[in-house]
Design a protein around this motif. Structure first.
Motif, PDB file in Angstrom:
ATOM      1  N   VAL A   1      13.852   2.034  -0.620  1.00 57.64           N
ATOM      2  CA  VAL A   1      13.753   1.407  -1.938  1.00 57.64           C
ATOM      3  C   VAL A   1      14.363   0.000  -1.918  1.00 57.64           C
ATOM      4  CG1 VAL A   1      14.787   1.529  -4.238  1.00 57.64           C
ATOM      5  CG2 VAL A   1      13.515   3.495  -3.316  1.00 57.64           C
TER       6      VAL A   1
ATOM      7  N   ALA B   1       4.315  -1.204  -8.174  1.00 59.56           N
ATOM      8  CA  ALA B   1       3.508   0.022  -8.190  1.00 59.56           C
ATOM      9  C   ALA B   1       3.871   0.889  -9.394  1.00 59.56           C
ATOM     10  CB  ALA B   1       3.706   0.800  -6.893  1.00 59.56           C
ATOM     11  N   LEU B   2       5.167   0.959  -9.706  1.00 60.21           N
ATOM     12  CA  LEU B   2       5.589   1.737 -10.877  1.00 60.21           C
ATOM     13  C   LEU B   2       5.017   1.123 -12.154  1.00 60.21           C
ATOM     14  CD1 LEU B   2       9.338   2.602 -10.065  1.00 60.21           C
ATOM     15  CD2 LEU B   2       7.401   4.187 -10.164  1.00 60.21           C
ATOM     16  N   ASP B   3       4.985  -0.209 -12.197  1.00 58.61           N
ATOM     17  CA  ASP B   3       4.397  -0.860 -13.371  1.00 58.61           C
ATOM     18  C   ASP B   3       2.899  -0.585 -13.446  1.00 58.61           C
ATOM     19  OD1 ASP B   3       6.883  -1.765 -14.028  1.00 58.61           O
ATOM     20  OD2 ASP B   3       6.610  -3.763 -13.144  1.00 58.61           O
ATOM     21  N   GLY B   4       2.243  -0.587 -12.289  1.00 60.80           N
ATOM     22  CA  GLY B   4       0.822  -0.255 -12.256  1.00 60.80           C
ATOM     23  C   GLY B   4       0.577   1.157 -12.740  1.00 60.80           C
TER      24      GLY B   4
ATOM     25  N   LYS C   1      11.705  -3.058  -2.641  1.00 59.02           N
ATOM     26  CA  LYS C   1      11.947  -3.033  -4.081  1.00 59.02           C
ATOM     27  C   LYS C   1      10.818  -3.631  -4.905  1.00 59.02           C
ATOM     28  CE  LYS C   1      15.551  -5.313  -6.334  1.00 59.02           C
ATOM     29  NZ  LYS C   1      17.017  -5.420  -6.576  1.00 59.02           N
TER      30      LYS C   1
ATOM     31  N   LEU D   1       0.818  -1.212   0.000  1.00 56.08           N
ATOM     32  CA  LEU D   1       0.000   0.000   0.000  1.00 56.08           C
ATOM     33  C   LEU D   1       0.853   1.264   0.000  1.00 56.08           C
ATOM     34  CD1 LEU D   1      -2.912  -1.030   2.427  1.00 56.08           C
ATOM     35  CD2 LEU D   1      -2.851  -1.109  -0.070  1.00 56.08           C
TER      36      LEU D   1
ATOM     37  N   LEU E   1       8.644   8.883  -6.344  1.00 58.27           N
ATOM     38  CA  LEU E   1       9.524   8.734  -7.509  1.00 58.27           C
ATOM     39  C   LEU E   1       8.930   9.445  -8.724  1.00 58.27           C
ATOM     40  CD1 LEU E   1      10.575   4.987  -7.023  1.00 58.27           C
ATOM     41  CD2 LEU E   1      11.908   7.043  -6.475  1.00 58.27           C
TER      42      LEU E   1
ATOM     43  N   ILE F   1       7.603  -1.610  -4.917  1.00 60.91           N
ATOM     44  CA  ILE F   1       7.769  -0.335  -5.631  1.00 60.91           C
ATOM     45  C   ILE F   1       7.794  -0.570  -7.135  1.00 60.91           C
ATOM     46  CG2 ILE F   1       9.378   1.560  -6.077  1.00 60.91           C
ATOM     47  CD1 ILE F   1      10.126   1.434  -3.077  1.00 60.91           C
ATOM     48  N   LEU F   2       8.515  -1.608  -7.564  1.00 63.14           N
ATOM     49  CA  LEU F   2       8.551  -1.910  -9.001  1.00 63.14           C
ATOM     50  C   LEU F   2       7.151  -2.245  -9.494  1.00 63.14           C
ATOM     51  CD1 LEU F   2      11.851  -4.010  -9.249  1.00 63.14           C
ATOM     52  CD2 LEU F   2      11.476  -1.641  -9.982  1.00 63.14           C
TER      53      LEU F   2
ATOM     54  N   LEU G   1       2.216   2.129  -3.275  1.00 64.32           N
ATOM     55  CA  LEU G   1       1.242   2.775  -4.163  1.00 64.32           C
ATOM     56  C   LEU G   1       0.981   4.236  -3.814  1.00 64.32           C
ATOM     57  CD1 LEU G   1      -1.393  -0.070  -4.486  1.00 64.32           C
ATOM     58  CD2 LEU G   1      -0.285   1.082  -6.404  1.00 64.32           C
TER      59      LEU G   1
ATOM     60  N   PRO H   1       4.517   7.407  -5.897  1.00 62.61           N
ATOM     61  CA  PRO H   1       4.262   8.840  -6.128  1.00 62.61           C
ATOM     62  C   PRO H   1       5.495   9.709  -5.899  1.00 62.61           C
ATOM     63  CG  PRO H   1       2.420   7.876  -4.945  1.00 62.61           C
ATOM     64  CD  PRO H   1       3.485   6.815  -5.020  1.00 62.61           C
TER      65      PRO H   1
END
Lengths: 372, 372
Positions: free
Chosen positions: A223, A233-236, A227, A168, A178, A230-231, A171, A176
């Motif tokens: 990070v 979430a970035l893909d999402g 990791k 969570l 980054l 976060i990866l 997300l 956000p």
């Protein structure tokens, strides 16, 4: 006198020390950098510098990457009924490596623009969400003690599974953050060849990049520890952006409106952390751009003895005059409205209560094992 | 009496009408929806409903997709020395199809959360950047007239090549807006299966998604008119995010710190729109979370007769207590600081002047042809 220990006397550790002392606890503080511990002593964040094996509660407030080792050290020192907790922004790996009934992970969602113990305050956590991440191994007594203290600090304890917490916050915080940095770097690149760009960066852009102004020091640890989430979430986010890119590219006006309208509804229904959404109200006041108007409105509200939990000026996407939005306890909404209306303001109130679409009654998973 | 016309009497058209009338102009207003024109008349935004072929200046304030047709109609009516300008957020295609010496494109970077003429104000443009996009075909007289009026409205006219304008606003406005929507939709998806997500959405997330709460109505036109630049900006953002994703995935701590530090420097040096960066100061005041503190600080400043151009509360990435940041004219910085210090606040001042890294002295391209 109850005894507590703080390991790491920075902004968070120092604030915890101050909050504990105000509650009557005796606080011993340790920091790898002795100067920091001495500064904490000087500022009244701790009673004494050192390590206290008799501490009933130990707060480990060191960077995320160092928590496990520091917490293990504390657990090896303190007694069988003591509690050890931490404050790191990632919880999964820490909780997995600390399967001790006396340990309960924690993450106060509070901070300050200022760094170090000089920014510390006993009020830092008032109204904040403080996630606690008990695992199956955590003793109910340890959880209760941590939860009770968090509540006494003025925060709202939210029990959450450690892995779920990490997903969570990836997300709503890590990705956000980054993204804000990515937007700012993109603009900085463009501005290096055309400085006019910065003249055009109005309210919306400032809002979106504000968190990029923070100190990056905590991020390598966060990070590294989180990791995968976060990866993901970035893909999402990439997928969510791709959807928008596709409607832009294809000229699909209805599709664009639908995606933007959905975001609009969700944003307007986004609750604030404190107080609990169902007991908060947004007070919205259109204000002209003249000296003193912010002061006048907030004076009137403050004069009623009503606390303003949050205040923001909602510009349009491009800035200019705006609407002053205050968050107050729902019980005071009409009082605030009538007072401001009496002084000539056009005031509207908006409930911040749960919205069926977003707030389905799903209890936090970790809470069951502890309280059930 | 000088005569002006406004085509489209919404928020921007109505505000222009009010600003013109305050300057002593006689304003005729037209709107496709007659009720809107009548409402503008009622609110004092125009002197009369209709079309004025004798208008010295005509402001076309209709949605971006309708500007070219409305401006052509106006140009066919008005005299050889008249000026026609518009206010759309995209300029390239409009300027390309309106090669008339009497036309100069414009884009006031101002708005309001409120929609329609009911949100209009003669002060809407005070302190705002107002881009003007003269082309080679624009007569110097038309540009001068438009620029002079914009300045009299209190805005700062910034001459810019129309295509360059579109590229820049795609970067600092359009792509960020879509990104805010993408972030919000991603969070809404996740929240639909776990409502705790919203409890964790603190100050940073609120800042980043705030503009997604705006009305989506203007976006289909903007996106259609500026498609290529928006797609290119989204691709640029994708590349900037990919860079960050790569350092996250590879565990490159130094690379991560470098990217975040670069964003931090750029964000801290981001100027505000008004007043001009070199004449503005940030006044930063750490504030506790208690009723009345915002009122107290801004009262003290307002009491000095000093206007607050912008006010924001800088939370940490995760909210909590914060630092109140006000933007004031640099000339008043020390007065403000001394007054607040006298009342017990710890105040720091930050210059907002140009920074070598970001603000290289590169004149706006379009300015040369007009003023040189």
């Amino acid at each position: 006198v109850k005894r507590a220990a703080v390991v790491g006397t920075g902004l968070i550790g120092g604030s915890i020390g101050m909050a504990l002392r105000r509650l009557g606890w005796r606080v011993t503080g340790y920091d790898l950098q002795e100067q920091r511990a001495l500064r904490a002593l000087e500022l009244g964040a701790i009673d004494e510098v050192g390590i206290d094996p008799l501490a009933a509660v130990t707060f480990v407030a060191v960077p995320a990457g160092a928590v496990t080792e520091a917490a293990k050290a504390a657990l090896s020192l303190v007694g069988p009924r003591a509690v050890v907790t931490d404050v790191a922004g990632v919880k999964g790996s820490i909780s997995a490596s600390l399967r001790d009934p006396r340990f309960v992970g924690g993450h106060p969602m509070a901070g300050s623009e200022q760094e170090g113990v000089d920014g510390a305050s006993p009020d830092l956590f008032v109204g904040a969400t403080w996630v606690l991440t008990p695992t199956e191994g955590t003793s109910p007594e340890a959880y209760s003690e941590a939860s009770s203290l968090v509540r006494q600090f003025g925060a709202n304890p939210v029990p959450l599974d450690p892995r779920r917490h990490d997903l969570l916050v990836a997300l709503v915080s890590h990705a956000p953050h980054l993204t804000a940095a990515a937007l700012m770097n993109l603009a900085a690149d463009a501005a290096s060849s055309d400085s006019t760009l910065l003249t055009l960066a109005a309210g919306g852009f400032r809002d979106m990049t504000r968190i990029a102004a923070g100190h990056p020091g905590i991020w390598p640890d966060v990070v590294a520890e989180n990791k995968e989430a976060i990866l993901s979430a970035l893909d999402g986010l990439g997928a969510s952006l791709d959807k928008l890119r596709a409607v832009v590219a294809s000229g699909d006006r209805a599709g664009l409106l639908e995606l933007l309208e959905r975001a609009r509804q969700a944003r307007r229904n986004l609750p604030v952390g404190a107080p609990a959404p169902e007991s908060a109200l947004e007070v919205r006041v259109p204000v002209p751009d003249r000296p003193g108007v912010i002061a006048e409105v907030s004076s009137l509200v403050g004069g009623l003895g009503v606390n303003i939990f949050d205040l923001e000026i909602a510009h349009s996407a491009e800035g200019g005059r705006g609407v002053l939005v205050m968050v107050v306890e729902a019980a005071y909404g009409e009082l605030v409205r009538d007072c401001l209306a009496h002084h000539g303001y056009r005031v509207s109130l908006r409930s911040m209560g749960p919205v069926p679409e977003l707030l389905e009654p799903s209890p936090a998973p970790a809470a069951r094992g502890v309280e059930g």
